[in-house]
Design a protein around this motif. Structure first.
Motif, PDB file in Angstrom:
ATOM      1  N   PRO A 249       0.807  -1.223   0.000  1.00  0.00           N
ATOM      2  CA  PRO A 249       0.000   0.000   0.000  1.00  0.00           C
ATOM      3  C   PRO A 249       0.838   1.270   0.000  1.00  0.00           C
ATOM      4  CG  PRO A 249       0.004  -0.986   2.172  1.00  0.00           C
ATOM      5  CD  PRO A 249       0.692  -1.960   1.263  1.00  0.00           C
ATOM      6  N   PHE A 250       2.094   1.173   0.441  1.00  0.00           N
ATOM      7  CA  PHE A 250       2.928   2.369   0.531  1.00  0.00           C
ATOM      8  C   PHE A 250       3.709   2.612  -0.761  1.00  0.00           C
ATOM      9  CE2 PHE A 250       3.052   0.503   4.952  1.00  0.00           C
ATOM     10  CZ  PHE A 250       2.015   1.286   5.419  1.00  0.00           C
ATOM     11  N   GLY A 251       3.990   1.546  -1.512  1.00  0.00           N
ATOM     12  CA  GLY A 251       4.777   1.686  -2.732  1.00  0.00           C
ATOM     13  C   GLY A 251       6.263   1.823  -2.485  1.00  0.00           C
ATOM     14  N   ILE A 252       6.675   1.975  -1.219  1.00  0.00           N
ATOM     15  CA  ILE A 252       8.080   2.116  -0.840  1.00  0.00           C
ATOM     16  C   ILE A 252       8.359   1.152   0.298  1.00  0.00           C
ATOM     17  CG2 ILE A 252       8.205   4.547  -1.535  1.00  0.00           C
ATOM     18  CD1 ILE A 252       7.834   5.286   1.416  1.00  0.00           C
ATOM     19  N   LEU A 253       9.620   1.018   0.680  1.00  0.00           N
ATOM     20  CA  LEU A 253       9.946   0.242   1.872  1.00  0.00           C
ATOM     21  C   LEU A 253       9.689   1.132   3.086  1.00  0.00           C
ATOM     22  CD1 LEU A 253      13.223  -1.670   0.948  1.00  0.00           C
ATOM     23  CD2 LEU A 253      10.839  -2.325   0.597  1.00  0.00           C
ATOM     24  N   PRO A 254       8.788   0.734   3.972  1.00  0.00           N
ATOM     25  CA  PRO A 254       8.385   1.614   5.081  1.00  0.00           C
ATOM     26  C   PRO A 254       9.360   1.553   6.252  1.00  0.00           C
ATOM     27  CG  PRO A 254       7.129  -0.409   5.168  1.00  0.00           C
ATOM     28  CD  PRO A 254       8.005  -0.519   3.956  1.00  0.00           C
ATOM     29  N   CYS A 255      10.597   1.997   6.021  1.00  0.00           N
ATOM     30  CA  CYS A 255      11.590   1.917   7.085  1.00  0.00           C
ATOM     31  C   CYS A 255      12.752   2.848   6.787  1.00  0.00           C
ATOM     32  CB  CYS A 255      12.097   0.487   7.258  1.00  0.00           C
ATOM     33  SG  CYS A 255      12.967  -0.160   5.806  1.00  0.00           S
ATOM     34  N   SER A 256      13.577   3.048   7.796  1.00  0.00           N
ATOM     35  CA  SER A 256      14.848   3.733   7.651  1.00  0.00           C
ATOM     36  C   SER A 256      15.899   2.922   8.402  1.00  0.00           C
ATOM     37  CB  SER A 256      14.782   5.159   8.205  1.00  0.00           C
ATOM     38  OG  SER A 256      16.022   5.824   8.040  1.00  0.00           O
ATOM     39  N   TRP A 257      17.179   3.158   8.077  1.00  0.00           N
ATOM     40  CA  TRP A 257      18.262   2.372   8.640  1.00  0.00           C
ATOM     41  C   TRP A 257      19.307   3.280   9.265  1.00  0.00           C
ATOM     42  CZ3 TRP A 257      17.469  -2.890   7.765  1.00  0.00           C
ATOM     43  CH2 TRP A 257      16.593  -3.229   6.724  1.00  0.00           C
ATOM     44  N   TYR A 258      19.897   2.810  10.346  1.00  0.00           N
ATOM     45  CA  TYR A 258      21.140   3.431  10.802  1.00  0.00           C
ATOM     46  C   TYR A 258      22.264   2.434  10.534  1.00  0.00           C
ATOM     47  CZ  TYR A 258      24.884   5.645  13.255  1.00  0.00           C
ATOM     48  OH  TYR A 258      26.091   6.238  13.529  1.00  0.00           O
ATOM     49  N   ILE A 259      23.237   2.836   9.734  1.00  0.00           N
ATOM     50  CA  ILE A 259      24.340   1.962   9.334  1.00  0.00           C
ATOM     51  C   ILE A 259      25.633   2.559   9.870  1.00  0.00           C
ATOM     52  CG2 ILE A 259      25.541   0.925   7.394  1.00  0.00           C
ATOM     53  CD1 ILE A 259      22.956   1.350   5.776  1.00  0.00           C
ATOM     54  N   ASN A 260      26.405   1.752  10.558  1.00  0.00           N
ATOM     55  CA  ASN A 260      27.641   2.252  11.160  1.00  0.00           C
ATOM     56  C   ASN A 260      28.794   2.229  10.162  1.00  0.00           C
ATOM     57  OD1 ASN A 260      29.871   2.870  12.737  1.00  0.00           O
ATOM     58  ND2 ASN A 260      29.211   1.658  14.472  1.00  0.00           N
ATOM     59  N   PHE A 261      29.239   1.041   9.769  1.00  0.00           N
ATOM     60  CA  PHE A 261      30.444   0.938   8.937  1.00  0.00           C
ATOM     61  C   PHE A 261      30.286  -0.213   7.960  1.00  0.00           C
ATOM     62  CE2 PHE A 261      35.124  -0.375   8.766  1.00  0.00           C
ATOM     63  CZ  PHE A 261      35.405   0.541   7.768  1.00  0.00           C
ATOM     64  N   LEU A 262      30.591   0.054   6.684  1.00  0.00           N
ATOM     65  CA  LEU A 262      30.517  -0.959   5.634  1.00  0.00           C
ATOM     66  C   LEU A 262      31.929  -1.266   5.146  1.00  0.00           C
ATOM     67  CD1 LEU A 262      27.496   0.456   3.594  1.00  0.00           C
ATOM     68  CD2 LEU A 262      27.522  -1.683   4.862  1.00  0.00           C
ATOM     69  N   PRO A 263      32.619  -2.220   5.765  1.00  0.00           N
ATOM     70  CA  PRO A 263      33.998  -2.518   5.347  1.00  0.00           C
ATOM     71  C   PRO A 263      34.026  -3.150   3.961  1.00  0.00           C
ATOM     72  CG  PRO A 263      33.480  -3.463   7.512  1.00  0.00           C
ATOM     73  CD  PRO A 263      32.189  -3.052   6.889  1.00  0.00           C
ATOM     74  N   ASP A 264      35.155  -3.018   3.313  1.00  0.00           N
ATOM     75  CA  ASP A 264      35.335  -3.604   1.984  1.00  0.00           C
ATOM     76  C   ASP A 264      35.212  -5.129   2.049  1.00  0.00           C
ATOM     77  OD1 ASP A 264      35.769  -1.107   0.986  1.00  0.00           O
ATOM     78  OD2 ASP A 264      37.949  -1.225   1.128  1.00  0.00           O
ATOM     79  N   HIS A 265      34.528  -5.677   1.094  1.00  0.00           N
ATOM     80  CA  HIS A 265      34.396  -7.121   0.897  1.00  0.00           C
ATOM     81  C   HIS A 265      33.748  -7.821   2.095  1.00  0.00           C
ATOM     82  CE1 HIS A 265      35.223 -10.072  -2.145  1.00  0.00           C
ATOM     83  NE2 HIS A 265      35.585 -10.959  -1.229  1.00  0.00           N
ATOM     84  N   CYS A 266      32.941  -7.088   2.848  1.00  0.00           N
ATOM     85  CA  CYS A 266      32.145  -7.697   3.913  1.00  0.00           C
ATOM     86  C   CYS A 266      30.687  -7.712   3.466  1.00  0.00           C
ATOM     87  CB  CYS A 266      32.273  -6.924   5.227  1.00  0.00           C
ATOM     88  SG  CYS A 266      33.823  -7.195   6.086  1.00  0.00           S
ATOM     89  N   LYS A 267      29.993  -8.774   3.768  1.00  0.00           N
ATOM     90  CA  LYS A 267      28.623  -8.923   3.321  1.00  0.00           C
ATOM     91  C   LYS A 267      27.671  -8.037   4.113  1.00  0.00           C
ATOM     92  CE  LYS A 267      25.321 -10.853   0.924  1.00  0.00           C
ATOM     93  NZ  LYS A 267      25.167 -10.564  -0.502  1.00  0.00           N
ATOM     94  N   ARG A 268      28.001  -7.792   5.385  1.00  0.00           N
ATOM     95  CA  ARG A 268      27.114  -7.029   6.255  1.00  0.00           C
ATOM     96  C   ARG A 268      27.885  -5.916   6.962  1.00  0.00           C
ATOM     97  NH1 ARG A 268      21.696  -8.940   5.481  1.00  0.00           N
ATOM     98  NH2 ARG A 268      21.796 -11.184   5.150  1.00  0.00           N
ATOM     99  N   PRO A 269      27.195  -4.876   7.419  1.00  0.00           N
ATOM    100  CA  PRO A 269      27.867  -3.821   8.194  1.00  0.00           C
ATOM    101  C   PRO A 269      28.354  -4.356   9.537  1.00  0.00           C
ATOM    102  CG  PRO A 269      25.700  -3.091   7.383  1.00  0.00           C
ATOM    103  CD  PRO A 269      25.769  -4.572   7.174  1.00  0.00           C
ATOM    104  N   ILE A 270      29.331  -3.663  10.118  1.00  0.00           N
ATOM    105  CA  ILE A 270      29.813  -4.020  11.439  1.00  0.00           C
ATOM    106  C   ILE A 270      29.681  -2.817  12.371  1.00  0.00           C
ATOM    107  CG2 ILE A 270      31.435  -5.712  10.527  1.00  0.00           C
ATOM    108  CD1 ILE A 270      33.686  -3.760  11.145  1.00  0.00           C
ATOM    109  N   GLY A 271      29.621  -3.086  13.683  1.00  0.00           N
ATOM    110  CA  GLY A 271      29.418  -2.036  14.667  1.00  0.00           C
ATOM    111  C   GLY A 271      30.574  -1.928  15.641  1.00  0.00           C
TER     112      GLY A 271
END
Length: 551
Positions: A249-271
């Motif tokens: 019903p929203f047409g968008i993803l109904p969320c926001s994210w806080y992302i700390n650090f996206l290291p190179d060649h890592c699949k997920r962020p780290i904190g």
């Protein structure tokens, strides 16, 4: 065409990485000093319900620097109330309406559904320590009017899935949120027969009965392949077919994210926990050594009892520190010889200082930030230089926080424009303006949100206290130059510098208004405040509710 239910189920099963989510849970247990739950089972494709974490007592002398530092980080970055600073290209009146609408919904004015600040802060904190946090935007029923209104809720990352093909959650094409409901509530919404097979019993501290829950998964995408934006609902787990597939019903993803650090060649962020844990382990090792040393390293006394009189021996045994022990004999050596305990090697203290510096560098907080007094011979200039170096490392956190809040605001306004129908009263220049008034079609909220405008969020929201201290220092420095103004210092230059230090944005307008002799009480930009609002060129609602006159 909508996404197929089986495709959605497979999509979500692939998004769940047991080792990644188990690692996040272990990091939280470590930070809070809790034991790992023994009843966690990670079956392929099935997301467990991780047991609640209970903070426990730890060995005396062990530190919980990660926990205390994360608390300080929340206080620094996310304790103030965020609000859009401006909207590019938007009329000042509409800007104020949008700002006041945000403030009203954020504060939960006159409604028991509560303040958004806890949800916003919890998401930020989880993203800071674990690498990624998610806040969900949706709808709730206003308890006064019975109509829908926009709301937010923190979605624990251990119960949130996103696009496995994207490292950055902001680029995700789908997201799924898990919610734990009571069986009564779930049955009322989805039907008792559907809910009954999926009732689970979770542990309850202090009792052996536990409590019953039903987990509901809600999936949203923005259209994958040739499919249109889709929403799907699962009961229990994601390995079966969804009970319902419908348009998003929203047409968008109904969320926001806080992302700390996206290291190179890592699949997920780290904190921060992943970066701080080695330093905290090293600090705890040193503290454990020092504790053992203090407990077992007490000195001893060697006493020549033949050299002391009976009275002197009794005085020594009493432990009186002011006692004067006399002897009648001439002795070559003292009758009491104190053997000190084992000294702590200097290298241990130097090692502790080094690992503490390492921890400070990964946390961006110094001992001064923690309120500790520095026991060193550094000068004030050296201390200020070190503190400024740590403050420079906060720029990425500030950027991440602004990105998180701006995205949250955009999603809130977009969903509110489509679905928010609960009345809300805002204040414009001290006058009340009622939005979503059922008796006034012109007051509907979507009329005030239709015009596209980019949200501008000032960094003051994040760094307000730091900026205030810097401005105060600048003002104090300028005031020392005041006796020279008009003599060797240009007065206009001095006024501009003082206004800039005070945080005045439009310095030229402020000086011009002073030259024109603006009367006290006259508001800058008052003519703009009389501009008509959307819905009518004369805007009768504005005249009726607020006393404004059409321009």
């Amino acid at each position: 065409m909508l996404s197929n239910g089986r495709d959605i189920s497979l999509r979500l099963q692939q998004s769940f990485d047991p080792l990644y989510y188990q690692g996040l849970y272990e990091e939280l247990c470590y930070a809070y000093g809790s034991e790992l739950g023994s009843d966690i089972q990670t079956v392929a494709g099935r997301v467990p319900i991780y047991p609640d974490i209970r903070a426990q007592w730890v060995e005396s002398g062990s530190t919980r620097k990660i926990l205390t530092t994360s608390y300080m980080a929340v206080s620094r970055y996310i304790s103030s109330e965020p609000c859009p600073s401006d909207f590019e290209g938007l009329d000042p009146i509409l800007t104020q309406v949008r700002q006041e609408f945000w403030r009203s919904r954020y504060r939960g004015d006159l409604d028991s559904t509560g303040h958004w600040s806890r949800e916003v802060a919890d998401t930020w904190h989880e993203g800071d320590v674990l690498g990624v946090g998610c806040i969900r935007v949706g709808l709730t029923t206003d308890r006064r009017s019975g109509l829908q209104k926009v709301t937010v809720r923190h979605s624990p990352i251990l119960q949130t899935l996103w696009d496995c093909h994207e490292k950055n959650p902001y680029r995700s094409k789908y997201v799924a949120f898990a919610t734990l409901m009571s069986p009564e509530e779930a049955s009322a919404i989805y039907g008792e027969q559907r809910v009954k097979p999926f009732i689970q019993t979770l542990g309850n501290y202090g009792t052996g009965t536990g409590y019953q829950v039903v987990r509901i998964w809600e999936y949203f995408d923005v259209g994958i392949g040739r499919c249109k934006p889709t929403k799907a609902t699962f009961i229990g787990d994601i390995s079966g077919d969804p009970i319902k597939v419908e348009p998003n019903p929203f047409g968008i993803l109904p969320c926001s994210w806080y992302i700390n650090f996206l290291p190179d060649h890592c699949k997920r962020p780290i904190g921060r926990i992943a970066m701080q844990r080695p330093s905290q382990d090293a600090i705890n090792d040193v503290m454990h050594y020092l504790r053992k040393n203090f407990q077992s390293g007490q000195g001893i006394d060697i006493v020549d009892t033949n050299s002391l009189s009976e009275e002197g021996l009794e005085q020594w045994r009493s432990g009186d520190p002011d006692a004067i022990i006399e002897t009648d004999k001439a002795l070559d050596t003292p009758p009491i010889l104190r053997v000190p305990g084992r000294a702590v090697p200097q290298g241990v203290l130097e090692y502790l200082a080094e690992v503490t510096k390492e921890f400070n560098s990964t946390s961006n907080f110094s001992e001064l930030d923690r309120g500790a007094l520095l026991n060193s011979k550094r000068t004030a200039t050296e201390i200020a230089t070190l503190q400024n170096a740590l403050n420079l490392n906060t720029s990425l956190t500030t950027k991440n926080t602004l990105e998180y809040l701006e995205t949250l605001m955009r999603v809130v306004y977009e969903i509110a424009k489509q679905w928010d129908r609960a009345p809300v009263t805002v204040k414009i220049d001290g006058r009340s303006l009622k939005l979503n008034d059922p008796s006034e079609p012109i007051s509907q909220l979507h009329k005030y949100l239709e015009q596209e405008a980019r949200i501008v969020l000032s960094s003051d929201v994040v760094t307000a206290e730091d900026d205030r201290l810097k401005r105060m220092e600048a003002q104090q420095t300028l005031m020392q130059l005041l006796p020279l103004v008009g003599q060797s210092i240009d007065p206009e230059w001095f006024v501009r510098q003082l206004l800039e230090a005070a945080g005045v944005k439009d310095i030229d307008a402020a000086i011009q208004q002073t030259q024109q002799g603006q009367t006290v009480g006259q508001m800058p930009g008052q003519e703009q405040m009389q501009a008509p609002l959307p819905g009518s060129t004369t805007n009768p609602l504005l005249q009726q509710q607020s006393g404004y006159q059409a321009a």
